[in-house]
Design a protein around this motif. Structure first.
Motif, PDB file in Angstrom:
ATOM      1  N   VAL A  22       7.214  -6.472  -5.890  1.00 20.66           N
ATOM      2  CA  VAL A  22       6.223  -5.320  -5.383  1.00 20.66           C
ATOM      3  C   VAL A  22       5.076  -5.723  -5.314  1.00 20.66           C
ATOM      4  O   VAL A  22       4.326  -5.707  -4.187  1.00 20.66           O
ATOM      5  CB  VAL A  22       6.141  -4.288  -6.667  1.00 20.66           C
ATOM      6  N   SER A  23       4.543  -6.858  -6.021  1.00 20.21           N
ATOM      7  CA  SER A  23       3.560  -7.830  -5.668  1.00 20.21           C
ATOM      8  C   SER A  23       3.249  -8.299  -4.472  1.00 20.21           C
ATOM      9  O   SER A  23       2.720  -8.470  -3.594  1.00 20.21           O
ATOM     10  CB  SER A  23       2.938  -8.687  -6.931  1.00 20.21           C
ATOM     11  N   MET A  24       4.470  -9.078  -3.976  1.00 22.25           N
ATOM     12  CA  MET A  24       4.541  -9.551  -2.738  1.00 22.25           C
ATOM     13  C   MET A  24       4.586  -9.112  -1.533  1.00 22.25           C
ATOM     14  O   MET A  24       4.099  -8.955  -0.564  1.00 22.25           O
ATOM     15  CB  MET A  24       6.127 -10.541  -2.821  1.00 22.25           C
ATOM     16  N   LEU A  25       5.220  -7.750  -1.746  1.00 18.94           N
ATOM     17  CA  LEU A  25       5.297  -6.431  -0.693  1.00 18.94           C
ATOM     18  C   LEU A  25       3.565  -5.831  -0.441  1.00 18.94           C
ATOM     19  O   LEU A  25       3.424  -5.957   0.573  1.00 18.94           O
ATOM     20  CB  LEU A  25       5.956  -5.454  -1.099  1.00 18.94           C
ATOM     21  N   ASN A  26       3.044  -6.005  -1.634  1.00 18.92           N
ATOM     22  CA  ASN A  26       1.516  -5.686  -1.380  1.00 18.92           C
ATOM     23  C   ASN A  26       0.584  -6.718  -0.894  1.00 18.92           C
ATOM     24  O   ASN A  26      -0.263  -6.343   0.233  1.00 18.92           O
ATOM     25  CB  ASN A  26       1.057  -5.192  -2.752  1.00 18.92           C
ATOM     26  N   GLU A  27       1.032  -7.883  -1.002  1.00 19.06           N
ATOM     27  CA  GLU A  27       0.349  -8.979  -0.526  1.00 19.06           C
ATOM     28  C   GLU A  27       0.537  -9.141   0.936  1.00 19.06           C
ATOM     29  O   GLU A  27      -0.400  -9.409   1.875  1.00 19.06           O
ATOM     30  CB  GLU A  27       0.801 -10.418  -1.206  1.00 19.06           C
ATOM     31  N   LYS A  28       1.592  -8.843   1.280  1.00 16.08           N
ATOM     32  CA  LYS A  28       2.332  -9.194   2.739  1.00 16.08           C
ATOM     33  C   LYS A  28       1.881  -7.703   3.497  1.00 16.08           C
ATOM     34  O   LYS A  28       2.289  -7.870   4.889  1.00 16.08           O
ATOM     35  CB  LYS A  28       3.627  -9.666   2.788  1.00 16.08           C
ATOM     36  N   GLY A  29       1.364  -6.963   2.967  1.00 16.78           N
ATOM     37  CA  GLY A  29       1.022  -5.748   3.712  1.00 16.78           C
ATOM     38  C   GLY A  29       2.453  -4.779   4.124  1.00 16.78           C
ATOM     39  O   GLY A  29       2.153  -4.041   4.984  1.00 16.78           O
ATOM     40  N   HIS A  30       3.361  -4.664   3.249  1.00 20.28           N
ATOM     41  CA  HIS A  30       4.682  -4.103   3.802  1.00 20.28           C
ATOM     42  C   HIS A  30       4.770  -2.560   2.693  1.00 20.28           C
ATOM     43  O   HIS A  30       5.312  -1.757   3.184  1.00 20.28           O
ATOM     44  CB  HIS A  30       5.767  -4.633   3.151  1.00 20.28           C
ATOM     45  N   LEU A  31       3.669  -2.540   2.209  1.00 14.97           N
ATOM     46  CA  LEU A  31       3.370  -1.215   1.141  1.00 14.97           C
ATOM     47  C   LEU A  31       2.596  -0.327   2.015  1.00 14.97           C
ATOM     48  O   LEU A  31       1.508  -0.519   2.546  1.00 14.97           O
ATOM     49  CB  LEU A  31       3.110  -1.618  -0.045  1.00 14.97           C
TER      50      LEU A  31
END
Length: 288
Positions: free
Chosen positions: A98-107
């Motif tokens: 979830v943190s990676m998705l947030n960092e990469k702008g996928h959320l």
């Protein structure tokens, strides 16, 4: 409208680079006893194969070594799985995804969708109850996803005979806990739910967290509309559920071990479900 992602992108195998990036930093590595015959990368992929194929542990297809013997005994893979579950590794891997998705702008958390799903249990076990609506004995989970079909919260579990509405407060607390850990601001986020969650307590819990409820009103057998101010509800937002949270539960069926619960210990079943949700989140980074 949310972006669509094909189910065929959901990974069931991780390369060494992907494993070292997303999984290895969160695995518990023992400091005592002999080293395993295989690397953690190979053992983790065997766990993924078990989850994907739905076979029994003793029927797990294991590669042969140079002497024609299985390169590792299935019980060693099972012990590694139990060790990872005991130390909370699967939950840590999920939160990292979830943190990676947030960092990469996928959320896209402008709207989050929540719902419950029930799994039948054929072999018995703990945390079970008979669901009279679906005519089966099992357990249920309540999960939340964003508009891009990414699961953003560890689910709340309960026996199958429990109503979903009282579980919502605990599920919402899990959402807020994950948001604080990952660094997601959910202020003014719309929470979309079906009529099963329509209650004053649930709406108040959402308002108290500075979010906006979008819950389909449940008439509960009334012949006339309920008195008082009209509740907030946008039908176009509610229609997104069929291409978000319902799609996530359909993607979950890709992992055959989750179609029916065979684990008597509920924690093991939930660990497998957490791993499946992690793979759904990692589809953005493991398309190859």
């Amino acid at each position: 409208m949310p972006q669509t992602q094909s189910h065929k992108w959901i990974p069931t195998f991780l390369t060494l680079e992907q494993f070292e990036t997303f999984v290895l930093p969160h695995l518990h590595v023992g400091t005592r006893g002999p080293l395993p015959k295989l690397s953690l990368h190979a053992i983790f992929n065997y766990i993924l194969k078990f989850l994907h194929t739905g076979c029994q542990w003793k029927q797990l297809p294991i590669e042969k070594d140079n002497f024609g013997q299985p390169e590792i005994h299935y019980s060693s893979i099972y012990r590694a799985f139990r060790r990872f579950e005991t130390h909370g590794c699967f939950e840590d891997i999920f939160k990292a995804s979830v943190s990676m998705l947030n960092e990469k702008g996928h959320l896209d958390t402008s709207i989050i969708h929540g719902d419950g799903t029930t799994t039948a249990a054929k072999k018995g076990g703990d945390n079970l109850g008979f669901n009279g609506h679906k005519h089966m004995k099992g357990d249920k989970v309540v999960a939340f996803c964003d508009r891009n079909c990414n699961i953003i919260s560890p689910f709340v579990t309960a026996p199958g005979n429990r109503n979903e509405s009282p579980l919502f407060k605990a599920a919402l607390s899990q959402v807020m806990s994950t948001a604080r850990t990952v660094g997601i601001d959910l202020t003014q986020t719309t929470v979309s739910l079906d009529g099963a969650y329509d209650s004053y307590a649930n709406r108040k819990a959402i308002f108290n967290r500075k979010m906006v409820p979008n819950i389909n009103e449940n008439p509960r057998g009334r012949k006339t509309p309920k008195r008082g101010r009209k509740r907030l509800f946008d039908s176009s937002i509610f229609q997104e559920r069929f291409c978000t949270i319902e799609r996530v539960f359909a993607w979950e069926d890709k992992f055959k071990r989750l179609l029916i619960r065979f684990e008597r210990i509920s924690g093991l079943h939930y660990a497998l479900k957490t791993l499946a949700y992690t793979m759904i989140n990692l589809r953005h980074f493991c398309q190859g």
